[in-house]
Design a protein around this motif. Structure first.
Motif, PDB file in Angstrom:
ATOM      1  N   GLU A  49       0.720  -1.264  -0.065  1.00 58.77           N
ATOM      2  CA  GLU A  49       0.080  -0.097   0.068  1.00 58.77           C
ATOM      3  C   GLU A  49       0.772   1.228  -0.019  1.00 58.77           C
ATOM      4  OE1 GLU A  49      -3.731  -1.900   2.578  1.00 58.77           O
ATOM      5  OE2 GLU A  49      -3.006   0.253   2.627  1.00 58.77           O
ATOM      6  N   ARG A  92       3.863   1.378  -1.255  1.00 64.75           N
ATOM      7  CA  ARG A  92       4.357   1.693  -2.691  1.00 64.75           C
ATOM      8  C   ARG A  92       3.216   2.240  -3.641  1.00 64.75           C
ATOM      9  NH1 ARG A  92       7.691  -3.628  -4.326  1.00 64.75           N
ATOM     10  NH2 ARG A  92       7.997  -2.193  -6.167  1.00 64.75           N
ATOM     11  N   VAL A  93       2.137   1.819  -3.437  1.00 62.26           N
ATOM     12  CA  VAL A  93       0.797   2.445  -4.354  1.00 62.26           C
ATOM     13  C   VAL A  93       0.541   3.821  -4.146  1.00 62.26           C
ATOM     14  CG1 VAL A  93      -1.457   2.108  -4.917  1.00 62.26           C
ATOM     15  CG2 VAL A  93      -0.038   0.081  -4.618  1.00 62.26           C
ATOM     16  N   TYR A  94       0.320   4.238  -2.686  1.00 61.34           N
ATOM     17  CA  TYR A  94       0.369   5.498  -2.284  1.00 61.34           C
ATOM     18  C   TYR A  94       1.708   6.366  -3.123  1.00 61.34           C
ATOM     19  CZ  TYR A  94      -3.512   5.278   1.072  1.00 61.34           C
ATOM     20  OH  TYR A  94      -4.700   5.246   1.459  1.00 61.34           O
ATOM     21  N   ALA A  95       2.725   5.960  -2.729  1.00 61.05           N
ATOM     22  CA  ALA A  95       3.853   6.580  -3.518  1.00 61.05           C
ATOM     23  C   ALA A  95       3.708   6.790  -4.884  1.00 61.05           C
ATOM     24  CB  ALA A  95       5.228   6.062  -2.952  1.00 61.05           C
ATOM     25  N   ALA A  96       3.332   5.813  -5.652  1.00 64.17           N
ATOM     26  CA  ALA A  96       3.245   5.988  -7.052  1.00 64.17           C
ATOM     27  C   ALA A  96       2.187   6.776  -7.325  1.00 64.17           C
ATOM     28  CB  ALA A  96       3.052   4.676  -7.557  1.00 64.17           C
ATOM     29  N   MET A  97       1.141   6.636  -6.895  1.00 65.75           N
ATOM     30  CA  MET A  97      -0.063   7.648  -7.164  1.00 65.75           C
ATOM     31  C   MET A  97       0.138   8.969  -6.685  1.00 65.75           C
ATOM     32  SD  MET A  97      -2.600   5.685  -8.353  1.00 65.75           S
ATOM     33  CE  MET A  97      -3.296   4.026  -8.346  1.00 65.75           C
ATOM     34  N   ALA A 115       3.185  10.426  -6.929  1.00 58.99           N
ATOM     35  CA  ALA A 115       4.184  10.830  -7.862  1.00 58.99           C
ATOM     36  C   ALA A 115       3.446  11.106  -9.356  1.00 58.99           C
ATOM     37  CB  ALA A 115       5.185   9.974  -8.078  1.00 58.99           C
ATOM     38  N   LEU A 164       9.015  10.142 -13.939  1.00 57.96           N
ATOM     39  CA  LEU A 164       8.378   9.091 -12.903  1.00 57.96           C
ATOM     40  C   LEU A 164       9.704   8.138 -12.588  1.00 57.96           C
ATOM     41  CD1 LEU A 164       4.630   7.913 -13.553  1.00 57.96           C
ATOM     42  CD2 LEU A 164       5.673   9.027 -11.546  1.00 57.96           C
ATOM     43  N   HIS A 171       8.199   3.799  -9.311  1.00 53.53           N
ATOM     44  CA  HIS A 171       6.750   4.252  -9.497  1.00 53.53           C
ATOM     45  C   HIS A 171       6.307   3.500 -10.760  1.00 53.53           C
ATOM     46  CE1 HIS A 171       8.048   7.983  -6.811  1.00 53.53           C
ATOM     47  NE2 HIS A 171       7.497   6.949  -6.052  1.00 53.53           N
ATOM     48  N   VAL A 209       5.169   0.129 -10.196  1.00 56.73           N
ATOM     49  CA  VAL A 209       4.009  -0.141  -9.549  1.00 56.73           C
ATOM     50  C   VAL A 209       2.633   0.276 -10.383  1.00 56.73           C
ATOM     51  CG1 VAL A 209       2.459   0.816  -7.558  1.00 56.73           C
ATOM     52  CG2 VAL A 209       5.022   0.341  -7.133  1.00 56.73           C
ATOM     53  N   PHE A 240      -6.808   5.423  -3.516  1.00 60.77           N
ATOM     54  CA  PHE A 240      -5.481   5.852  -3.516  1.00 60.77           C
ATOM     55  C   PHE A 240      -4.961   7.037  -4.338  1.00 60.77           C
ATOM     56  CE2 PHE A 240      -3.294   2.267  -1.234  1.00 60.77           C
ATOM     57  CZ  PHE A 240      -4.165   1.387  -1.181  1.00 60.77           C
ATOM     58  N   ILE A 247      -4.562  -5.344  -3.757  1.00 63.20           N
ATOM     59  CA  ILE A 247      -3.576  -5.387  -3.121  1.00 63.20           C
ATOM     60  C   ILE A 247      -2.723  -6.479  -2.982  1.00 63.20           C
ATOM     61  CG2 ILE A 247      -2.451  -4.738  -0.573  1.00 63.20           C
ATOM     62  CD1 ILE A 247      -3.150  -2.236  -2.125  1.00 63.20           C
TER      63      ILE A 247
END
Lengths: 461, 183
Positions: A5, A7-12, A14, B118, B122, B125, B144, B172
């Protein structure tokens, strides 16, 4: 919060930052009333375009204005005289009885009412309320002037529903003038969000003999077009064709409305179907095509089983609202049962938008045209004008024009059309004329008091 | 034939007219929705078109929108659906033009600029996200990217809150498996 989660938060985040850098403003909103003036990159808005009020959206002022109306061609003054009540046919040779749906509130799942009318007397002969949470959503007629099929969707405010078919048989003059019975056709799933439907029934047509029902359907959210033919007697699926060809597509708009456009009709003595589709190209140059589909063709690929008989661009450069804007308006062309003509309505502003914009008088024209298919594929704009009405309306309060076809006779020689031109920027502001078009004349029909464009949308003759 | 709004019922409430209401909503939310569509489509023009369509849909259905508070969820839902359709169109076009079946039908931020801007982490992901089924992917985006609550996400997607939670959990889990496998 686990590592994934994070990592997903961080990617989103960005991606969001990048999007924020890339997109700081939105282009101007293009509402339908700006249709003529705005960029046509994506084409005009779909549903309101025929009411091409040349006003900015925010500039609509509901002020009263003295109408300077130049009437070049008015409908005949009187309505068709009522004949003897024993007459089998309606006025001008049209079917005598029609069925329409009173949309009610239009709220999801809210009940509505079937209304059976007599075009000869102008009276309503029967009303049938829908079951609770199962509003009627479409109707189609056989050639016998007595048999109709009604589409009904059971739905709730939030969940998916099912669509079912009923047979409506008329027995005017009897104690039970209209009888509604379920058909044994397997119900179909309907989308769970009517505002943004992704699949479902987009059109249906009862054969002239009332033996078979053709149903046009977008089978899934992935798109595609299916045409199925069912037996009314047994509910059995008799024929089934499908395609994912992007040149044979339908608009999601066809699924939004409770009404179904007449994109399907039976021709050639119930031996073939006429199917109107549009290309799904991502450009302004969408093509609308009428195809014939021999019902004796093998099941399978819709494209190979059918052939194009008429093609037209979905809009022309002048912005005229032609029959070729099915995607935009459901102002469908209609093919006569003999398969020899296609008819449609066109709404245009012959003089274009004058320099004074909405403050200047505007020319409006509603044209009903018939195209001969005898020579095969025929381009638009070569048809015969069956009837045309033009008017000039002043602009201070805005003006609108609209029109559409409701029915075409088996030979294509007689039409039932509707039109309205007037001050104001919505249909409710404009008088509605519904009448028989034959031999260059428009003869208004007797319809119940309070009959509106909305009622017209569900009408079957 | 379908002339104008087939479902408009007479109204007595004092809410804004369609053009006023939609214009105000556009001013407030268009940029955010275009960004959402841009992240999903990697194509600013397509994103703007999707959002334009969403507002036009709202405009057309204004009289059926009995609860003004549902306008934004409707718009988000419409944008998601528009993106889904656009992605499928992109995928079909790509398959046709590039003759490859390996393309995913979601291509977030694959432009050259995005590749530079990016971080690889990222992109990895997001590449995994794009391989998720529609519902899982869209649930992730709403939760998210937009930061919606499960209830808000459920409302936008037209599903139950429980379904949102289960879709999110499956997403997830699937992402964890994919990212672990790619290590």
């Amino acid at each position: 919060v686990n590592n994934v989660e994070d990592r997903v938060y961080a990617a989103m985040a960005a991606a969001a930052d990048l999007a924020a850098d890339e997109i700081r403003t939105a282009p101007p909103l293009r509402l339908p009333s700006e249709s003529r003036a705005r960029s046509r990159r994506q084409g005009p808005p779909r549903r309101w375009i025929r009411w091409a009020a040349p006003l900015t959206a925010a500039g609509v002022v509901a002020a009263l204005a003295v109408a300077l109306v130049i009437i070049k061609d008015l409908p005949n003054g009187g309505v068709v005289p009522a004949g003897p009540s024993t007459s089998a046919a309606g006025p001008g040779g049209i079917p005598r009885y029609y069925v329409t749906i009173d949309a009610g509130t239009g709220q999801r799942g809210a009940p509505n009412t079937l209304l059976v009318g007599d075009s000869l007397t102008g009276k309503t002969i029967a009303t049938i309320p829908s079951p609770a949470h199962s509003p009627f959503q479409g109707v189609t007629a056989a050639a016998d002037d007595r048999t109709f099929v009604v589409y009904d969707v059971t739905e709730s405010a939030t969940s998916a529903g099912t669509g079912s078919w009923f047979k409506l048989h008329l027995a005017p003059g009897t104690a039970n003038p209209a009888d509604l019975t379920p058909l044994p056709i397997k119900p179909v799933p309907t989308p769970d969000n009517k505002l943004v439907p992704q699949y479902g029934v987009f059109s249906m047509a009862l054969s002239g003999s009332a033996q078979e029902l053709a149903v046009g359907e977008v089978p899934s959210a992935a798109g595609g077009v299916d045409v199925k033919v069912f037996s009314l007697a047994t509910g059995q699926l008799l024929h089934d064709w499908s395609t994912n060809d992007p040149s044979i597509a339908v608009s999601f708009d066809w699924l939004i409305s409770l009404s179904r456009p007449p994109a399907l009709s039976w021709i050639d003595g119930d031996q073939a179907l006429a199917l109107t589709t549009m290309s799904n190209e991502a450009s302004d140059n969408k093509l609308e095509t009428v195809r014939t589909l021999n019902v004796n063709a093998p099941n399978g690929d819709l494209r190979t089983a059918s052939r194009a008989i008429w093609t037209t661009p979905t809009a022309d450069q002048s912005g005229a609202l032609t029959c070729g804007i099915l995607k935009l308006s459901r102002m469908s062309p209609m093919v006569s049962a003999d398969g020899k003509t296609v008819s449609c309505a066109t709404v245009s502003q012959p003089g274009g938008t004058p320099p004074g914009g909405n403050k200047s008088p505007l020319d409006w024209a509603v044209t009903f045209s018939t195209y001969d298919l005898a020579a095969g594929t025929t381009a638009a704009r070569q048809g015969t004008i069956a009837y045309q009405v033009t008017r000039q309306e002043p602009g201070p309060a805005g003006s609108s024009g609209g029109g559409g076809l409701v029915w075409v006779s088996p030979s294509g020689g007689t039409l039932i059309g509707a039109w309205g031109i007037g001050a104001g920027t919505s249909a409710s502001d404009v008088p509605l004329y519904v009448g028989v078009i034959s031999k260059g004349k428009f003869t208004p029909l007797r319809l119940p008091a309070g009959f509106t464009w909305s009622d017209l949308a569900y009408m079957a003759w | 034939v379908d002339i104008l709004d087939t479902n408009a019922a007479p109204r007595s409430d004092p809410r804004p007219r369609a053009d006023e209401g939609v214009t105000a909503l556009y001013a407030a939310h268009a940029v955010g929705l275009i960004r959402l569509a841009f992240v999903m489509l990697a194509d600013r023009g397509a994103a703007e078109d999707v959002v334009q369509d969403a507002f036009l849909g709202l405009y057309r259905n204004w009289d059926r929108l009995h609860d003004p508070a549902s306008a934004l969820p409707y718009l988000r839902s419409s944008v998601l659906n528009g993106c889904r359709a656009a992605l499928r169109t992109q995928a079909r076009r790509d398959r046709k033009h590039r003759a490859t079946a390996a393309l995913d039908d979601w291509r977030p931020l694959e432009s050259a600029e995005a590749a530079v801007l990016l971080a690889e982490e990222h992109q990895e992901v997001l590449a995994a996200v794009r391989r998720l089924p529609d519902r899982q992917r869209e649930t992730l985006m709403l939760r998210f990217y937009l930061g919606l609550s499960p209830d808000e996400t459920a409302r936008v997607m037209g599903i139950s809150t429980g379904t949102v939670k289960s879709a999110l959990s499956r997403a997830i889990t699937a992402l964890g498996r994919t990212l672990k496998e790619e290590k």
